[in-house]
Design a protein around this motif. Structure first.
Motif, PDB file in Angstrom:
ATOM      1  N   GLY A  70      -7.903  11.621 -35.270  1.00 28.15           N
ATOM      2  CA  GLY A  70      -8.962  12.366 -36.149  1.00 28.15           C
ATOM      3  C   GLY A  70      -9.313  11.450 -37.441  1.00 28.15           C
ATOM      4  N   GLY A 126     -10.588   8.796 -38.053  1.00 28.15           N
ATOM      5  CA  GLY A 126     -12.010   8.256 -37.991  1.00 28.15           C
ATOM      6  C   GLY A 126     -11.701   6.883 -37.477  1.00 28.15           C
ATOM      7  N   LYS A 127     -11.012   6.430 -36.582  1.00 25.34           N
ATOM      8  CA  LYS A 127     -10.806   5.107 -35.939  1.00 25.34           C
ATOM      9  C   LYS A 127     -12.086   4.697 -35.116  1.00 25.34           C
ATOM     10  N   THR A 128     -12.439   5.495 -34.260  1.00 22.51           N
ATOM     11  CA  THR A 128     -13.276   5.535 -33.272  1.00 22.51           C
ATOM     12  C   THR A 128     -14.652   5.450 -33.988  1.00 22.51           C
ATOM     13  N   THR A 129     -14.907   6.132 -35.026  1.00 22.85           N
ATOM     14  CA  THR A 129     -16.293   6.272 -35.621  1.00 22.85           C
ATOM     15  C   THR A 129     -16.300   4.749 -36.657  1.00 22.85           C
ATOM     16  N   ARG A 181     -10.783  18.939 -39.663  1.00 24.70           N
ATOM     17  CA  ARG A 181     -11.435  17.961 -38.764  1.00 24.70           C
ATOM     18  C   ARG A 181     -10.565  18.077 -37.186  1.00 24.70           C
ATOM     19  N   ARG A 241     -11.753  17.556 -29.931  1.00 29.21           N
ATOM     20  CA  ARG A 241     -10.385  18.131 -30.771  1.00 29.21           C
ATOM     21  C   ARG A 241     -10.213  19.647 -30.486  1.00 29.21           C
ATOM     22  N   SER A 282     -10.440   7.605 -45.306  1.00 30.33           N
ATOM     23  CA  SER A 282     -11.447   7.871 -44.706  1.00 30.33           C
ATOM     24  C   SER A 282     -11.607   9.496 -44.490  1.00 30.33           C
ATOM     25  N   GLU A 289     -14.306  11.021 -46.799  1.00 29.82           N
ATOM     26  CA  GLU A 289     -15.580  11.532 -46.765  1.00 29.82           C
ATOM     27  C   GLU A 289     -16.510  10.535 -45.877  1.00 29.82           C
TER      28      GLU A 289
HETATM   29  P1  DAT Z   1      -9.917   8.934 -34.235  1.00 31.32           P
HETATM   30  O1  DAT Z   1     -10.600   7.985 -33.437  1.00 31.32           O
HETATM   31  O2  DAT Z   1      -9.279   8.277 -35.535  1.00 31.32           O
HETATM   32  O3  DAT Z   1      -9.142  10.022 -33.644  1.00 31.32           O
HETATM   33  P2  DAT Z   1     -12.731   9.878 -34.836  1.00 31.32           P
HETATM   34  O4  DAT Z   1     -13.485   8.369 -35.016  1.00 31.32           O
HETATM   35  O5  DAT Z   1     -12.879  10.420 -33.417  1.00 31.32           O
HETATM   36  O6  DAT Z   1     -11.113   9.957 -34.905  1.00 31.32           O
HETATM   37  O7  DAT Z   1     -13.054  11.017 -35.732  1.00 31.32           O
HETATM   38  C1  DAT Z   1     -12.711  12.407 -35.558  1.00 31.32           C
HETATM   39  C2  DAT Z   1     -13.842  13.316 -36.452  1.00 31.32           C
HETATM   40  O8  DAT Z   1     -13.827  13.188 -37.494  1.00 31.32           O
HETATM   41  C3  DAT Z   1     -15.275  12.862 -35.712  1.00 31.32           C
HETATM   42  O9  DAT Z   1     -16.033  14.256 -35.618  1.00 31.32           O
HETATM   43  C4  DAT Z   1     -15.760  12.186 -36.876  1.00 31.32           C
HETATM   44  C5  DAT Z   1     -14.983  12.740 -38.079  1.00 31.32           C
HETATM   45  N1  DAT Z   1     -14.836  11.871 -39.054  1.00 31.32           N
HETATM   46  C6  DAT Z   1     -14.194  10.658 -39.053  1.00 31.32           C
HETATM   47  N2  DAT Z   1     -14.001  10.023 -40.209  1.00 31.32           N
HETATM   48  C7  DAT Z   1     -14.837  10.726 -41.084  1.00 31.32           C
HETATM   49  C8  DAT Z   1     -14.816  10.473 -42.465  1.00 31.32           C
HETATM   50  N3  DAT Z   1     -14.542   9.292 -43.281  1.00 31.32           N
HETATM   51  N4  DAT Z   1     -15.740  11.590 -43.085  1.00 31.32           N
HETATM   52  C9  DAT Z   1     -16.170  12.417 -42.417  1.00 31.32           C
HETATM   53  N5  DAT Z   1     -16.111  12.553 -40.933  1.00 31.32           N
HETATM   54  C10 DAT Z   1     -15.327  11.950 -40.318  1.00 31.32           C
END
Ligand code: DAT
Length: 199
Positions: A15, A17-20, A122, A135, A173, A175
């Motif tokens: 959660g 933000g790794k994938t994003t 999140r 999630r 990570s 904002e």
């Molecule tokens: P992970 O891959 O670490 O499990 P994710 O990339 O799937 O996480 O992100 C989880 C959720 O949070 C997704 O809805 C996008 C949001 N998110 C991630 N990084 C963020 C950030 N820096 N600011 C706001 N939202 C964020």
């Protein structure tokens, strides 16, 4: 054997933000300024591979999560990494980092969301991120992930597995703007690595 491009792990509590961030990094690499500085980065989402290849050992009912067969996973990833004469450029995205051999990896990025309220929102949100997992965490799964982030468990594991100065970088990570900022930082780092390590 030296790599042409760096291998990077983007890790952190689920959660964070790794994938994003990895997806943003790949986009940045594709729209790279000049051909001479282009690096063919490839996103290696371990959750996706484990699911596609069914590298699951069991299911933990209490934590509502699959337990991954790490031997099968490591064999598979080793094959991927060795492909293309081991040219590198893999962006490994997983919440576990310390099972990978130290020599495979050139930089470990630990994403952090220390603001508990933001992180809680999140993890409990049931909005599905593009390419990410749905999630809506509850119960022990929610509590364990919140605690892990408060105590910086994954950052500690990373520093133990990569004790060399500068091998582990923690990036905030919290904002939305930080997604692009962090991806840009990792991209700049990749470009510098290529300059400093000519093959
Ligand atoms: P992970 O891959 O670490 O499990 P994710 O990339 O799937 O996480 O992100 C989880 C959720 O949070 C997704 O809805 C996008 C949001 N998110 C991630 N990084 C963020 C950030 N820096 N600011 C706001 N939202 C964020």
């Amino acid at each position: 054997m030296s790599r042409k491009y760096p291998n990077v792990i983007i890790t952190g509590t689920p959660g964070v933000g790794k994938t994003t961030t990895a997806q943003e990094l790949i986009e940045i690499s594709k729209s790279s300024d000049s051909p001479s500085s282009s690096i063919p980065l490839k996103h290696l989402s371990v959750n996706k591979i484990a699911k596609e290849e069914n590298f699951y050992e069991s299911y933990d009912e209490e934590l509502q999560t699959h337990v991954v067969d790490e031997d099968k996973l490591l064999d598979h990833i080793e094959n991927l990494i060795a492909n293309g004469a081991g040219e590198g450029g893999w962006i490994i995205d997983w919440h576990v980092c310390d099972i990978f051999p130290e020599r495979w990896i050139d930089l470990v990025v630990v994403l952090r969301c220390e603001d508990t309220k933001t992180f809680y929102e999140r993890l409990t949100s049931d909005r599905k991120a593009e390419g990410g997992e749905k999630r809506g965490y509850t119960g022990r799964k929610l509590q364990e992930n919140i605690d892990a982030e408060i105590f910086g468990v994954i950052a500690e594991e990373a520093k133990e597995a990569w004790p060399n100065e500068g091998a582990v970088v923690e990036l905030i990570s919290e904002e939305a703007e930080q997604i692009e900022e962090n991806a840009e930082r990792i991209w700049e780092w990749c470009k510098r690595w290529v300059k400093d390590n000519p093959r």
